[in-house]
Design an enzyme around this catalytic site. Structure first.
Site: not given
Ligand code: 5GP
Ligand code: ZN
Length: 132
Positions: A30-31, A89, A94, A96
């Site tokens: 995760d970035i 986001q 996905h 985690h």
């Molecule tokens: P969620 O959608 O579950 O709330 O979070 C999405 C996750 O994807 C976040 O933890 C965010 O840091 C990660 N994320 C978003 N864009 C990127 C990216 O371009 N590359 C990577 N490696 N992780 C990402």
């Protein structure tokens, strides 16, 4: 999906640090990690919400997650491995995978109150008995 960042990662158009890949799944770091080692597992097929994925994808996602959790537990200095599905986001299902320490204060969701004592029962009734 053309504008999905995770689909771009799958295609190789956006870089990532891979930890696992097969024909149907990809796991990468995760970035914006919440702990060192924080990774994400995604199916390569674009589906926004977990509940809309086919059962086979969900089963395989969680079996793979379990295997990755063992890798994390055995090779990182963590006490347990937290997993989570959020999707606030990025609109591509996905999971985690987050190594955690016992003394780490996990962020807790704020606790709310029902407006009346009966409201919790009303919510339970809305959810009960609709599973096919
Ligand atoms: P969620 O959608 O579950 O709330 O979070 C999405 C996750 O994807 C976040 O933890 C965010 O840091 C990660 N994320 C978003 N864009 C990127 C990216 O371009 N590359 C990577 N490696 N992780 C990402
Ligand atoms: Zn996607």
């Amino acid at each position: 999906m053309d504008n999905c960042i995770f689909c771009k990662i799958i295609k190789g158009d956006v870089p990532c640090i891979k930890i696992y890949e097969d024909d149907n799944f990809l796991a990468f770091m995760d970035i914006y990690p919440v702990a060192k080692g924080h990774a994400l597992l995604i199916p390569k097929k674009h589906v926004e919400w977990m509940q809309d994925c086919d059962d086979d994808t969900i089963s395989k996602s969680f079996v793979l997650t379990k295997k990755l959790m063992s890798q994390f537990k055995n090779n990182l200095s963590c006490d347990f491995v937290q997993i989570g599905v959020v999707g606030e986001q990025v609109p591509h299902f996905h999971i985690h995978i987050i190594p955690q320490k016992n003394n780490h204060l996990l962020p807790r969701w704020p606790i709310i109150s029902y407006d009346t004592p009966d409201e919790i029962i009303e919510y339970a009734k809305k959810i009960q008995g609709h599973i096919e």
